[in-house]
Enzyme design. Structure first.
Site, PDB file in Angstrom:
ATOM      1  CE  LYS A 178      -3.005   0.263   3.194  1.00 30.68           C
ATOM      2  NZ  LYS A 178      -3.978   1.255   2.678  1.00 30.68           N
TER       3      LYS A 178
ATOM      4  CG  ASP B  62     -15.582 -10.723   6.489  1.00 33.21           C
ATOM      5  OD1 ASP B  62     -15.152 -11.635   7.207  1.00 33.21           O
ATOM      6  OD2 ASP B  62     -16.260 -10.914   5.466  1.00 33.21           O
TER       7      ASP B  62
ATOM      8  CG  HIS C  24      -4.306 -14.088  -2.885  1.00 30.20           C
ATOM      9  ND1 HIS C  24      -4.036 -14.154  -1.536  1.00 30.20           N
ATOM     10  CD2 HIS C  24      -5.320 -13.206  -3.030  1.00 30.20           C
ATOM     11  CE1 HIS C  24      -4.847 -13.324  -0.893  1.00 30.20           C
ATOM     12  NE2 HIS C  24      -5.631 -12.741  -1.772  1.00 30.20           N
TER      13      HIS C  24
ATOM     14  CG  HIS D 113     -11.348 -12.893   7.182  1.00 26.09           C
ATOM     15  ND1 HIS D 113     -10.377 -13.865   7.211  1.00 26.09           N
ATOM     16  CD2 HIS D 113     -11.137 -12.192   6.048  1.00 26.09           C
ATOM     17  CE1 HIS D 113      -9.626 -13.746   6.120  1.00 26.09           C
ATOM     18  NE2 HIS D 113     -10.058 -12.751   5.405  1.00 26.09           N
TER      19      HIS D 113
HETATM   20  N1  GLN Z   1     -16.155 -12.638   3.458  1.00 17.91           N
HETATM   21  C1  GLN Z   1     -15.328 -12.059   2.447  1.00 17.91           C
HETATM   22  C2  GLN Z   1     -15.109 -13.090   1.349  1.00 17.91           C
HETATM   23  O1  GLN Z   1     -14.993 -14.220   1.633  1.00 17.91           O
HETATM   24  C3  GLN Z   1     -13.995 -11.624   2.999  1.00 17.91           C
HETATM   25  C4  GLN Z   1     -13.122 -11.021   1.939  1.00 17.91           C
HETATM   26  C5  GLN Z   1     -11.866 -10.343   2.466  1.00 17.91           C
HETATM   27  O2  GLN Z   1     -11.371 -10.650   3.505  1.00 17.91           O
HETATM   28  N2  GLN Z   1     -11.297  -9.440   1.701  1.00 17.91           N
HETATM   29  O3  GLN Z   1     -15.033 -12.764   0.185  1.00 17.91           O
HETATM   30 ZN    ZN Z   2      -9.484 -11.863   3.656  1.00 18.21          ZN
END
Ligand code: GLN
Ligand code: ZN
Length: 766
Positions: free
Chosen positions: A115, A606, A700, A648
């Protein structure tokens, strides 16, 4: 045209992706092999000349140059000074090499991306070592200066300054212990001297060197490096005048240092760094400088209060040799043009200024400065009238404010974590090391087509709901077959985890073409949070209820948290962020309570952007983390002990925010941990004494992790925390993955968790 003769206005930079994302389209076509380089170059040249002539014709006194980039301006700077990592050195075609560094190619992974300060823009991290041979290499900056000249525009070329460049770089793998990129300052400054000489020869009158790194906390050594670099650059025999630009905060103690060097100009961010105005009269040497007053916010989309801005410009003018009006930073961070938006409500339009409108503001302020306010009174008065209209229009929702005033600390706090854990163990009946996912499932082309058709009104609401339900049912069945313990509905109805909520909450507006570059060809369209926020009706409840009706296993309700919603939106600046966050938290609290009432036993909120919004200055961090934690607890504090709250987080450097993660008080925290799993656990294990799910594989990459590999990961995690606290899950959401690889990976995950359960606590080999 120069500052001295033209109108007293400029901007520090401009968007480059194209008003209709032309560059994105051209690049992606080129990368797919469906167009050749000359077609891409043509699009790029047109965008450049449109920008130069557009800015000149808008009346700017000076137009910035070299603001175009095929991918990233830090990468461009690395190429300009010859900082090409060894693994790309063999590629001779410049464009091919640039894209290889940005995107990777066989056997040569891309440069790391991170970033750009506290923005949502990402740059490519230069890699330097003691063997890096710095020398003038790519001449983009000179060529674009000449190209602009041919279009009759004398630009002020912009480069990342040498000290910031080094502070943003990392040491190459295998660099000797103790090597720091800053060790290369001497040779790098010589390269800049050469580049400046070339620019002078080409006819450049001014050059802009960006040193935003000095808006963050810096050590004495780093401040000394700044002094050394600019003393040396200023003493170059042949060079344009140098403007050093800093932004994203105040320069603080770097200001007198720069003022004491021989550079001709300094650009100050008087929005984020307004504190520099205090005591500016005591800074010596400013009376010999051209000062740029960055009074028009380059980071946000609100109209400027022109009279207040003019007052700040004049205040700076009292101490400066001469003063000019500018933006606080490059306009890269805002969308191109408000006037192309057709669906924004008129009262919201009244509040806004995008890049093109901000140029007009800067020009108007520049004229007021040179010719007096009376000469441009019509423009000022019209702007003031609009501001009055905005102020009179209801941005306040007294009901929201009254509810917030009533909520005391008791409404935020739940029972102790271990008490909740006991109740939840009973209520949920989950095995040790339960398996789950982070929320989204692969978004197939069909889902996207359905969403677009719904948006365009081509299919009815009923038909849309039916299609989404079919997808949710498919995903729930799939998870049951795979054998996961805690299910999700898969988020097919969401275009984006922030935009989806913005579209369903009052107080937000969304744009059609308000794209902002995130990295390379990727753009985002941040929602605009303009008024008090509330939830007019339940958002996710029916989807969640439906998903839960399909299975006896718990299905997680899935929401985006207040900090992340703020981080990925343009947020009103007429009240502190913390107050706005609490409003968003309250709206989400209503949703959380409704989810619980609908029979949802696990709710995930999240907060992937928690780390991202962390202020640049140490002294501002505690206050930020306070309101961040507060707003999260506001959103989740309304449920009973038996309802399990998950959160998360993404991005792996959690060290600085462990206390805040603990403060969120979630029952279970899942984190991205692909890069350094063990480090994450050694911080979070003791720091966050509840459930933890360190992602055991990287979402990813399309590679499917093997069962044995996952067993190893889970056993390693058990070295840090007990099986009653550990969760097994991927790193992040699965929406960008393909279906077959997702099924294979999750099947391995379930098998691995079963094996680990069987031998929990007794790590064995194999
Ligand atoms: N709940 C979202 C997903 O699974 C979380 C995405 C994220 O952490 N950027 O897409
Ligand atoms: Zn994530």
């Amino acid at each position: 045209m120069s500052f001295e003769s033209g109108t007293a206005s400029t901007v520090l930079g401009y968007p480059r992706i194209g008003p209709r994302r032309e560059l994105k389209r051209a690049e992606e076509t080129f990368w797919a092999g469906r167009a050749d380089a000359s077609e891409l170059r043509e699009v790029a040249a047109r965008l450049r000349s449109d920008t130069w002539t557009g800015l000149r014709d808008a009346g700017l006194g000076q137009v910035p140059g070299n603001t175009f980039s095929y991918y990233d301006h830090v990468l461009d700077t690395a190429l300009a000074v010859g900082a090409v990592p060894q693994r790309f050195a063999g590629i001779t075609d410049p464009l091919e090499r640039l894209f290889a560094m940005a995107r990777g190619r066989d056997g040569a992974p891309a440069c790391e991306m991170t970033k750009w300060f506290d923005t949502n823009y990402h740059y490519l991290v230069p890699e330097l070592g003691p063997d890096t041979r710095l020398a003038p290499a790519d001449r983009k900056v000179v060529e674009e200066f000449r190209e602009a000249l041919r279009a009759d525009v004398v630009t002020r070329p912009v480069l990342v300054g040498p000290v910031t460049f080094l502070l943003l770089s990392k040491a190459v793998d295998g660099a000797p212990e103790g090597f720091r990129p800053l060790d290369l300052l001497g040779p790098l400054v010589e390269v800049y001297r050469d580049l400046l000489a070339e620019l002078a020869d080409a006819g450049a009158d001014w050059v802009q060197l960006d040193e935003p790194a000095f808006a963050a906390d810096r050590t004495d050594d780093e401040i000394a490096a700044l002094r050394k670099a600019y003393d040396r650059l200023a003493s170059a025999p042949r060079r344009p005048k140098i403007l050093v630009a800093s932004y994203f905060g105040e320069l603080g103690r770097a200001l007198p240092v720069l003022a004491s060097t021989g550079v001709e100009g300094l650009a100050l961010d008087l929005v984020a760094g307004r504190a520099d105005l205090d005591g500016i009269g005591r800074v010596e040497g400013l009376d010999r400088k051209v000062l740029l007053a960055g009074v028009v916010d380059g980071r946000n989309v609100w109209r400027t209060d022109l009279d207040a801005a003019l007052a700040d410009v004049r205040r700076l003018g009292e101490v400066a040799g001469s003063v000019l009006v500018s933006t606080s930073c490059s306009l890269l961070h805002v969308p191109y043009d408000l006037s192309v938006e057709t669906t924004l409500p008129a009262d919201v339009v009244d509040m806004l200024a995008f890049a093109r409108q901000k140029v007009d503001e800067v020009v108007l302020l520049g004229r007021a400065l040179r010719e007096g306010r009376d000469a441009v009174a019509a423009g000022f008065d019209a702007a003031a009238a609009t501001r009055d209209r905005v102020a009179a229009a209801t941005r306040r929702d007294e009901r929201v404010r009254a509810r917030l005033a009533e909520l005391g600390p008791d409404h935020y706090r739940r029972s102790a974590g271990d008490v909740r854990a006991t109740v939840q163990r009973e209520a949920l009946g989950l095995p040790e090391v339960p398996t789950t996912t982070i929320g989204s499932f692969p978004q197939t082309g069909a889902i996207r087509t359905d969403r677009a058709a719904h948006r365009a009104g081509e299919i009815s609401a009923e038909e849309y709901t039916a299609r989404m339900r079919r997808e949710i049912e498919r995903v729930v069945r799939l998870q049951e077959e795979i054998g996961l313990d805690v299910l999700v509905h898969g988020e097919p109805e969401r275009n984006d985890m922030v935009q989806y909520f913005a579209e369903n909450l009052d107080g937000f507006a969304t744009t059609e073409l308000g794209w902002v570059q995130s990295y390379g060809s990727r753009c985002v369209r941040p929602p605009i949070l303009h008024s008090d926020v509330s939830r007019p009706r339940p958002i996710t409840v029916e989807w969640a209820r439906f998903a839960q009706s399909l299975s006896d296993k718990p299905v997680k309700g899935m929401l985006t948290g207040p900090v992340t919603i703020l981080a990925w939106s343009f947020v009103r600046d007429d009240q502190p962020l913390g107050g706005t966050a609490r409003q968003v938290g309250l709206a989400l609290r209503d949703e959380v309570v409704d989810l619980e009432a609908a029979g949802i036993r696990i709710i995930q909120v999240d907060e992937p952007a928690l780390r991202e919004l962390l202020p640049l200055h140490e002294r501002d961090r505690a206050a930020y983390l306070d309101w961040a934690v507060d707003s999260f607890r506001m959103s989740t504090g309304g449920v009973t002990d038996g309802t399990q709250v998950h959160t998360h987080l993404c991005y792996s450097e959690f060290g600085e925010v462990v206390g805040a993660i603990d403060g969120l008080d979630a029952d279970v925290t899942t984190v991205e941990a692909a890069r350094s799993r063990m480090e994450v656990l050694s911080d979070l294990g003791p720091g966050v004494p509840r459930g933890l799910g360190p992602g055991v594989y990287d979402v990813h990459s399309p590679e499917v992790p093997g069962e044995d590999e996952l067993v190893t990961q889970l056993r390693a995690a058990l070295g840090h925390i007990g099986p009653e606290r550990l969760w097994a899950n991927p790193d992040c959401g699965l929406k960008t993955r393909g279906e077959p690889e997702t099924v294979a990976a999750l099947t391995h995950l379930v098998a691995a968790a079963r094996r680990v359960r069987a031998g929990a606590g007794t790590p064995t080999t194999g």
